[in-house]
Scaffold this active site. Structure first.
Site, PDB file in Angstrom:
ATOM      1  N   GLU A  53       0.859  -1.181   0.000  1.00  0.00           N
ATOM      2  CA  GLU A  53       0.000   0.000   0.000  1.00  0.00           C
ATOM      3  C   GLU A  53       0.901   1.238   0.000  1.00  0.00           C
ATOM      4  OE1 GLU A  53      -3.852   1.796   2.455  1.00  0.00           O
ATOM      5  OE2 GLU A  53      -2.769   0.041   3.215  1.00  0.00           O
ATOM      6  N   ARG A  86       3.891 -12.933  10.104  1.00  0.00           N
ATOM      7  CA  ARG A  86       4.630 -11.694   9.914  1.00  0.00           C
ATOM      8  C   ARG A  86       5.962 -11.753  10.654  1.00  0.00           C
ATOM      9  NH1 ARG A  86       1.296  -6.085  10.368  1.00  0.00           N
ATOM     10  NH2 ARG A  86       0.116  -6.228   8.413  1.00  0.00           N
ATOM     11  N   LYS A 135       2.870   1.100  10.344  1.00  0.00           N
ATOM     12  CA  LYS A 135       3.128   2.286   9.534  1.00  0.00           C
ATOM     13  C   LYS A 135       2.503   3.525  10.170  1.00  0.00           C
ATOM     14  CE  LYS A 135       2.135   0.639   5.336  1.00  0.00           C
ATOM     15  NZ  LYS A 135       1.957   0.627   3.863  1.00  0.00           N
TER      16      LYS A 135
END
Length: 570
Positions: A48, A273, A283
């Site tokens: 993204e 992850r 983020k």
């Protein structure tokens, strides 16, 4: 962690035996009789563009690109720009730079999720026509109220809205006739499902916001869970590799693929992850650090972003080795930051040129060396790589020494310079013995005095006598180059700044950066430019700062210290 856990992601002779569960699944799928038999493995990396890539994304992109590479396949790069709220072309450019820096390439397969907005809309209309989607009027508050729980089904009074009415409202939503929040488009799946993601999830919502590529053309935007499987299918992806939080979303992924008229049927596989201690990966939190000036930017060398790690001195090889060696797992775990440093040390130990630098200089005068005389000495550039050759350093009466290499009154077991102490080696030069020091009016030592043995050139006397003192690095005063050196430590003092109710900002390390001015470097570094790496003898591995260093005003960042705190098998 041991070297036996290394996972190879490259093969030029065909795929090596699978070494993780993703590769096992892919091997099964492309084998005769498998769901993708006879097809080329095709993956994608869909970041993204609302921030810079960090080390956690790095694991995902290495799995995506590396798995395709392993099986002789291809990998697309797709910007997931379906949510325009915080997207920017700055991030798009940075993401591409980071991926190329790591050594991967997507060829001509660069896409944007927004490339598929028109087709995604058409497929949503198709679901309405099939009776599998409807326009809902629940407010966000009502949506939560009617969501139900594990024993109570969800509710929607608009579930049986006539198809023609939903088609009309959905088109008018697209045309901008309604305010945000007035309507959503929902899938008609199962309000009683134990998986809440299947309880008639929202597929589209109204948003009046400018898109970084589409401008104001669209005021309805697809939700990720709807857009992502469609994008994968339209690109012919075989294996959609996702992080573990999407495991519960996989039934919805498969439902979209099965019920829309898409040309292929990708398989979603999830993996855990990457978590690293002493840092944060959100983020949103990284953005807060940048926007509120806790760090100097996304590329601050203390940040876990790839541009920050690159500026600090991390190499592509070290990061790829790190990601390969921690493996691919289903269970979430946290890896020691010390292991990332260990991987960097391994790479730089083999490839970084050696140099001498004095970070806390004090003058050293060799009183029996002739004033005005100088000589050049040959020293190795890297003893681990003879092909790097040698360089010359200049030696004379006046040198710079690390200030903590001298004590007027030594502590027990101190083996460096002090009056009447043992002989010490000057690296690559001579043996010296301290004879005294010079102090200023305040009583501070400003100069160390010593005598040298003229017969000990090279620091390794031919007569074979043993030296009890330490080997010291030094820089000739007349040719020394001034530089600023930045010493970095963990950005957080807490190994888990995200845990529980902690405010991660309260865990910031006030000593994460120490800036040293007036450091003295050997003359060979006068023209050093980024991304050059050096081992400063006895001090650590350093690189030229890519942003602030200039000719005549050098800036070096310490990438990692010499001392390795990581213990294999720990």
């Amino acid at each position: 962690m041991s070297d036996e856990t290394i996972i190879s992601t490259q093969s030029r002779e065909g795929p090596a035996p699978s070494q993780n569960f993703i590769h096992e699944f892919i091997a099964e799928d492309i084998a005769p009789g498998g769901r993708f038999a006879g097809m080329q493995v095709h993956t994608r990396f869909p970041p993204e563009p609302n921030g810079y890539l960090h080390i956690g994304h790095c694991k995902a992109l290495i799995i995506d690109f590396g798995s395709a590479e392993k099986f002789g396949g291809i990998c697309n790069l797709r910007m997931d720009d379906t949510n325009p709220a915080k997207e920017d072309t700055e991030y798009v450019d940075a993401i591409q730079e980071d991926i190329h820096w790591l050594g991967f390439d997507w060829g001509d397969r660069f896409f944007y999720g927004s490339d598929y907005f028109e087709k995604t809309y058409e497929l949503a209309v198709g679901l309405i026509k099939k009776g599998l989607a409807y326009v809902c009027e629940l407010t966000p508050e009502q949506f939560r109220e009617y969501r139900g729980d594990v024993t109570t089904p969800a509710r929607s009074p608009w579930r049986d809205r006539p198809i023609e009415e939903s088609l009309d409202l959905f088109e008018r939503m697209k045309n901008g006739e309604f305010p945000e929040g007035r309507y959503t488009l929902r899938a008609k799946i199962d309000l009683e499902s134990g998986n809440f993601n299947m309880r008639d999830p929202v597929l589209y919502r109204i948003r009046y916001i400018e898109h970084h590529r589409q401008g104001t053309k669209w005021c309805i935007f697809p939700m990720y869970d709807f857009a992502h499987p469609i994008q994968d299918a339209l690109e012919g992806i075989t294996h959609s590799l996702c992080s573990l939080e999407y495991e519960a979303h996989r039934p919805l992924y498969d439902w979209v693929i099965q019920n829309t008229d898409v040309p292929s049927k990708p398989r979603q596989i999830e993996f855990a992850r990457l978590g690293i201690n002493y840092t944060v990966m959100s983020k949103r939190k990284l953005r807060k650090l940048v926007e509120e000036d806790y760090v100097s930017g996304w590329d601050d060398p203390r940040m876990p972003t790839l541009c920050g790690l690159r500026r600090r001195g991390y190499t592509p090889v070290s990061i790829r080795n790190f990601c390969d060696r921690i493996g691919v797992a289903k269970a979430t775990s946290t890896v020691e930051y010390a292991f990332l440093e260990h991987c960097l040390r391994e790479d730089l130990n083999e490839h970084a040129q050696r140099a001498m630098a004095v970070l806390h200089p004090i003058k050293l005068t060799i009183t029996n060396y002739p004033e005005g005389q100088s000589e050049t000495l040959e020293v190795e550039n890297n003893p681990n790589d003879p092909g790097t050759g040698t360089r010359t350093v200049s030696f004379s009466r006046h040198l710079y020494l690390e200030s903590d290499d001298f004590l007027e009154t030594p502590v027990p077991k101190y083996k460096r310079l002090f009056p009447g102490g043992p002989e010490c080696r000057l690296k690559g030069a001579y043996l010296i013995t301290c004879t005294g020091c010079v102090k200023d009016e305040a009583g501070n030592v400003v100069e160390v005095l010593a005598e040298y043995d003229p017969l000990s050139r090279g620091g390794d006397p031919a007569d074979g006598r043993k030296v009890k003192g330490a080997t010291l690095h030094w820089v000739e005063a007349a040719t020394a180059v001034d530089a600023q050196v930045r010493l970095y430590d963990n950005l957080f003092t807490d190994p888990d700044p995200d845990a529980g109710d902690k405010n991660f900002l309260d865990c910031l390390n006030p000593n994460s950066l120490e800036v040293l001015e007036g450091c003295k470097l050997e003359a060979s570094l006068a023209d050093a430019q980024a991304p050059a790496h050096y081992q400063f003898l006895r001090l650590g591995y350093f690189c030229v700062d890519s942003k602030d260093s200039k000719p005549g005003a050098l800036v070096f960042n310490r990438a990692v210290s010499l001392k390795d705190s990581f213990k294999p098998g720990k």
